[in-house]
Design a protein around this motif. Structure first.
Motif, PDB file in Angstrom:
ATOM      1  N   LEU A  23      -9.126  -3.065  26.292  1.00 27.23           N
ATOM      2  CA  LEU A  23      -9.704  -4.304  25.769  1.00 27.23           C
ATOM      3  C   LEU A  23     -11.226  -4.281  25.821  1.00 27.23           C
ATOM      4  CD1 LEU A  23      -7.292  -6.941  27.377  1.00 27.23           C
ATOM      5  CD2 LEU A  23      -7.218  -6.031  25.047  1.00 27.23           C
ATOM      6  N   GLN A  24     -11.782  -3.591  26.812  1.00 28.67           N
ATOM      7  CA  GLN A  24     -13.232  -3.576  26.972  1.00 28.67           C
ATOM      8  C   GLN A  24     -13.916  -2.563  26.075  1.00 28.67           C
ATOM      9  OE1 GLN A  24     -14.893  -5.743  28.449  1.00 28.67           O
ATOM     10  NE2 GLN A  24     -16.755  -5.003  29.413  1.00 28.67           N
ATOM     11  N   LYS A  25     -13.306  -1.392  25.916  1.00 35.24           N
ATOM     12  CA  LYS A  25     -13.992  -0.289  25.229  1.00 35.24           C
ATOM     13  C   LYS A  25     -13.241   0.277  24.029  1.00 35.24           C
ATOM     14  CE  LYS A  25     -17.766   0.242  27.707  1.00 35.24           C
ATOM     15  NZ  LYS A  25     -19.113   0.117  27.097  1.00 35.24           N
ATOM     16  N   GLY A  26     -12.035  -0.214  23.774  1.00 33.81           N
ATOM     17  CA  GLY A  26     -11.215   0.410  22.746  1.00 33.81           C
ATOM     18  C   GLY A  26     -11.433  -0.088  21.346  1.00 33.81           C
ATOM     19  N   GLY A  27     -12.309  -1.083  21.162  1.00 32.98           N
ATOM     20  CA  GLY A  27     -12.587  -1.590  19.832  1.00 32.98           C
ATOM     21  C   GLY A  27     -11.474  -2.429  19.238  1.00 32.98           C
ATOM     22  N   VAL A  28     -10.571  -2.930  20.066  1.00 35.53           N
ATOM     23  CA  VAL A  28      -9.449  -3.723  19.551  1.00 35.53           C
ATOM     24  C   VAL A  28      -9.758  -5.210  19.551  1.00 35.53           C
ATOM     25  CG1 VAL A  28      -7.719  -2.019  20.183  1.00 35.53           C
ATOM     26  CG2 VAL A  28      -8.381  -3.771  21.861  1.00 35.53           C
ATOM     27  N   LEU A  29     -10.852  -5.614  20.194  1.00 33.89           N
ATOM     28  CA  LEU A  29     -11.269  -7.011  20.247  1.00 33.89           C
ATOM     29  C   LEU A  29     -12.667  -7.141  19.646  1.00 33.89           C
ATOM     30  CD1 LEU A  29     -10.195  -8.042  23.882  1.00 33.89           C
ATOM     31  CD2 LEU A  29      -8.973  -8.487  21.746  1.00 33.89           C
ATOM     32  N   PRO A  30     -13.100  -8.344  19.305  1.00 41.65           N
ATOM     33  CA  PRO A  30     -14.478  -8.532  18.831  1.00 41.65           C
ATOM     34  C   PRO A  30     -15.486  -7.962  19.830  1.00 41.65           C
ATOM     35  CG  PRO A  30     -13.194 -10.535  18.525  1.00 41.65           C
ATOM     36  CD  PRO A  30     -12.332  -9.610  19.315  1.00 41.65           C
ATOM     37  N   ALA A  31     -16.614  -7.538  19.328  1.00 44.07           N
ATOM     38  CA  ALA A  31     -17.608  -6.881  20.182  1.00 44.07           C
ATOM     39  C   ALA A  31     -18.097  -7.790  21.304  1.00 44.07           C
ATOM     40  CB  ALA A  31     -18.790  -6.423  19.329  1.00 44.07           C
ATOM     41  N   SER A  32     -18.035  -9.087  21.108  1.00 42.16           N
ATOM     42  CA  SER A  32     -18.505 -10.029  22.126  1.00 42.16           C
ATOM     43  C   SER A  32     -17.507 -10.235  23.262  1.00 42.16           C
ATOM     44  CB  SER A  32     -18.804 -11.384  21.482  1.00 42.16           C
ATOM     45  OG  SER A  32     -17.639 -11.908  20.854  1.00 42.16           O
ATOM     46  N   ALA A  33     -16.267  -9.760  23.103  1.00 42.83           N
ATOM     47  CA  ALA A  33     -15.253  -9.942  24.141  1.00 42.83           C
ATOM     48  C   ALA A  33     -15.653  -9.190  25.402  1.00 42.83           C
ATOM     49  CB  ALA A  33     -13.901  -9.463  23.640  1.00 42.83           C
ATOM     50  N   ASP A  34     -15.319  -9.774  26.556  1.00 40.50           N
ATOM     51  CA  ASP A  34     -15.768  -9.182  27.820  1.00 40.50           C
ATOM     52  C   ASP A  34     -14.690  -9.322  28.882  1.00 40.50           C
ATOM     53  OD1 ASP A  34     -17.564  -7.981  29.634  1.00 40.50           O
ATOM     54  OD2 ASP A  34     -18.169  -9.953  30.380  1.00 40.50           O
ATOM     55  N   VAL A  35     -14.268  -8.184  29.424  1.00 33.78           N
ATOM     56  CA  VAL A  35     -13.361  -8.181  30.581  1.00 33.78           C
ATOM     57  C   VAL A  35     -14.221  -8.345  31.826  1.00 33.78           C
ATOM     58  CG1 VAL A  35     -11.686  -6.852  31.911  1.00 33.78           C
ATOM     59  CG2 VAL A  35     -11.661  -6.735  29.405  1.00 33.78           C
ATOM     60  N   ALA A  36     -14.180  -9.525  32.407  1.00 33.48           N
ATOM     61  CA  ALA A  36     -15.105  -9.874  33.487  1.00 33.48           C
ATOM     62  C   ALA A  36     -14.546  -9.637  34.879  1.00 33.48           C
ATOM     63  CB  ALA A  36     -15.524 -11.340  33.351  1.00 33.48           C
ATOM     64  N   GLY A  37     -13.231  -9.416  35.007  1.00 31.12           N
ATOM     65  CA  GLY A  37     -12.650  -9.187  36.326  1.00 31.12           C
ATOM     66  C   GLY A  37     -11.277  -8.561  36.211  1.00 31.12           C
ATOM     67  N   VAL A  38     -10.966  -7.644  37.144  1.00 27.02           N
ATOM     68  CA  VAL A  38      -9.676  -6.962  37.171  1.00 27.02           C
ATOM     69  C   VAL A  38      -9.207  -6.899  38.617  1.00 27.02           C
ATOM     70  CG1 VAL A  38      -8.383  -4.889  36.531  1.00 27.02           C
ATOM     71  CG2 VAL A  38     -10.431  -5.534  35.224  1.00 27.02           C
ATOM     72  N   TRP A  39      -7.937  -7.279  38.830  1.00 26.88           N
ATOM     73  CA  TRP A  39      -7.320  -7.193  40.157  1.00 26.88           C
ATOM     74  C   TRP A  39      -6.109  -6.275  40.063  1.00 26.88           C
ATOM     75  CZ3 TRP A  39     -10.220 -11.157  38.643  1.00 26.88           C
ATOM     76  CH2 TRP A  39     -11.044 -11.794  39.588  1.00 26.88           C
ATOM     77  N   LEU A  40      -6.109  -5.212  40.866  1.00 24.07           N
ATOM     78  CA  LEU A  40      -5.035  -4.237  40.888  1.00 24.07           C
ATOM     79  C   LEU A  40      -4.395  -4.259  42.271  1.00 24.07           C
ATOM     80  CD1 LEU A  40      -6.918  -1.269  39.135  1.00 24.07           C
ATOM     81  CD2 LEU A  40      -5.592  -3.101  38.058  1.00 24.07           C
ATOM     82  N   LEU A  41      -3.127  -4.614  42.357  1.00 24.50           N
ATOM     83  CA  LEU A  41      -2.411  -4.739  43.623  1.00 24.50           C
ATOM     84  C   LEU A  41      -1.330  -3.670  43.698  1.00 24.50           C
ATOM     85  CD1 LEU A  41      -1.940  -8.626  43.571  1.00 24.50           C
ATOM     86  CD2 LEU A  41      -3.903  -7.312  44.414  1.00 24.50           C
ATOM     87  N   ALA A  42      -1.394  -2.826  44.729  1.00 24.16           N
ATOM     88  CA  ALA A  42      -0.400  -1.758  44.913  1.00 24.16           C
ATOM     89  C   ALA A  42      -0.373  -0.841  43.695  1.00 24.16           C
ATOM     90  CB  ALA A  42       0.985  -2.348  45.182  1.00 24.16           C
TER      91      ALA A  42
END
Length: 409
Positions: free
Chosen positions: A180-199
């Motif tokens: 979503l952040q770098k793959g060009g599948v969303l508008p350029a203004s889209a921003d993944v601001a946080g990610v939580w990975l559990l286990a």
């Protein structure tokens, strides 16, 4: 047993309710200590719950209940994967991924390399190779996830995107976040601001780690519990079938973790109360506490174990159990309790049909399948950490430190 209070309007998913707007600017220690982690753990659990239960739990947090959308897709002929996409007012879009059910073992074990995947992540010259099972599972979900996120971005053009997952879901969350952040599948203004990975299992090779961390390191917090088996899979160097699970030939792959790392470790006094925080990421999962190998019973793998360990870690780090914090009240309330769990969980046995029980009164909490431990401590553990929970639980039959590992089966 006492009843949890009704969920009250808190808006903890909105900026006005205290949701951090500067997550990527915080240090790793500040991120590890932030009370928003409790809320994100709850969102990670929501994808396991029945859809009709979520409005009463997530609505008071500020979620637009009409936006709650489950997405299901078959990733193999016998297994399916699930994502949950939802929007909090016009501020945030949340994407959560569900962990494994029994049929997903096929997905989990298909650890051969995918084909070259660099172009999918905006790095066409990089030799990114993914865990083939995880990558195929994401590809099965991608179209509908991207379509839904895009639709919500049109409704809320400035909304930030937050991604969370547990176990298999954490691997999917990491893949989704970078796509979503770098793959060009969303508008350029889209921003993944946080990610939580559990286990989180390892989802790709060293080139994958490098590409991911270049884009999302300071936005990603990866929690691993002491002895959690899933965080150790696949191994850093892993032999995998090169032609499917039934193939005789194998190939060796190299796998790496992504994001900042928080390993929740036991203290000498007992309990998972110490955090080992790695601000630049790390493959280290050991706590140096003796028996550090994987616990295949899954005792430390449950989301309830992550929730409890985080609260104990916060008490040890900050001297507060957050009993009066709005985010504690937002998740420890009646509508966020899994009703199916209350019906299906027996006192001395873990029902195999109930996945990843939460830390809730009436459900498994600290010693999740020992009669004496669970009955005496469940309510207290769910409502307040308290000083008693920094002491060892060795006096409780079947318990050792933080977790009762004697399943009684």
């Amino acid at each position: 047993m006492d009843q949890l209070p009704k969920c009250q309007q808190s808006n903890v998913l909105l900026s006005a309710g205290g949701f951090p707007t500067n997550w990527q600017q915080l240090t790793a220690q500040q991120q590890a200590e932030h009370p928003i982690n409790m809320v994100m753990f709850q969102l990670g659990y929501s994808v396991y719950q029945a859809p009709e239960q979520l409005p009463g739990c997530l609505g008071p947090m500020g979620m637009d209940t009409k936006s709650i959308k489950f997405i299901h897709a078959k990733d193999t002929p016998v297994s399916a994967v699930t994502a949950l996409v939802m929007k909090a007012a016009n501020e945030r879009i949340f994407v959560a991924f569900k962990g494994s059910d029994i049929p997903n073992v096929i997905t989990d074990l298909n650890c051969r390399y995918s084909g070259p995947a660099g172009a999918a992540f905006g790095a066409p010259t990089s030799d990114i190779r993914m865990h083939d099972g995880f990558y195929r599972a994401w590809q099965a979900l991608e179209k509908d996830v991207v379509t839904t996120v895009t639709s919500y971005l049109k409704q809320a053009p400035g909304a930030k995107i937050y991604v969370i997952g547990h176990s298999l879901g954490a691997s999917l969350a990491s893949i989704a976040a970078l796509r979503l952040q770098k793959g060009g599948v969303l508008p350029a203004s889209a921003d993944v601001a946080g990610v939580w990975l559990l286990a989180a299992p390892r989802a790709g090779n060293g080139a994958w780690r490098d590409a991911y961390n270049a884009a999302l390191l300071t936005r990603t917090l990866r929690f691993s519990n002491f002895q959690d088996f899933a965080a150790r899979l696949p191994q850093q160097s892993q032999d995998c079938s090169s032609g499917g699970l039934a193939a005789a030939l194998t190939e060796r792959g190299q796998y790496a973790h992504v994001g900042r790392s928080v390993v929740q470790c036991p203290a000498a006094s007992g309990g998972l109360v110490q955090w080992n925080v790695y601000s630049s990421g790390s493959e280290t999962l050991e706590c140096g506490a003796g028996k550090d190998g994987p616990d295949t019973s899954g005792s430390t793998h449950m989301l309830g174990a992550y929730f409890d360990a985080w609260r104990r870690g916060h008490l040890a780090s900050k001297g507060s159990d957050l009993a009066k914090d709005a985010r504690t009240a937002a998740v420890l309330c009646e509508q966020c309790t899994d009703k199916r769990l209350l019906q299906n969980m027996r006192l001395t046995r873990l029902d195999a049909m109930v996945a990843n029980p939460p830390a809730r009164a009436g459900g498994p909490v600290t010693c999740f399948n020992n009669d004496a431990c669970r009955v005496q401590r469940a309510w207290s553990a769910a409502t307040s950490v308290g000083s008693s929970f920094t002491a060892a639980a060795a006096t409780l039959t079947g318990c050792s430190g933080y977790v009762c590992v004697d399943l009684g089966v």
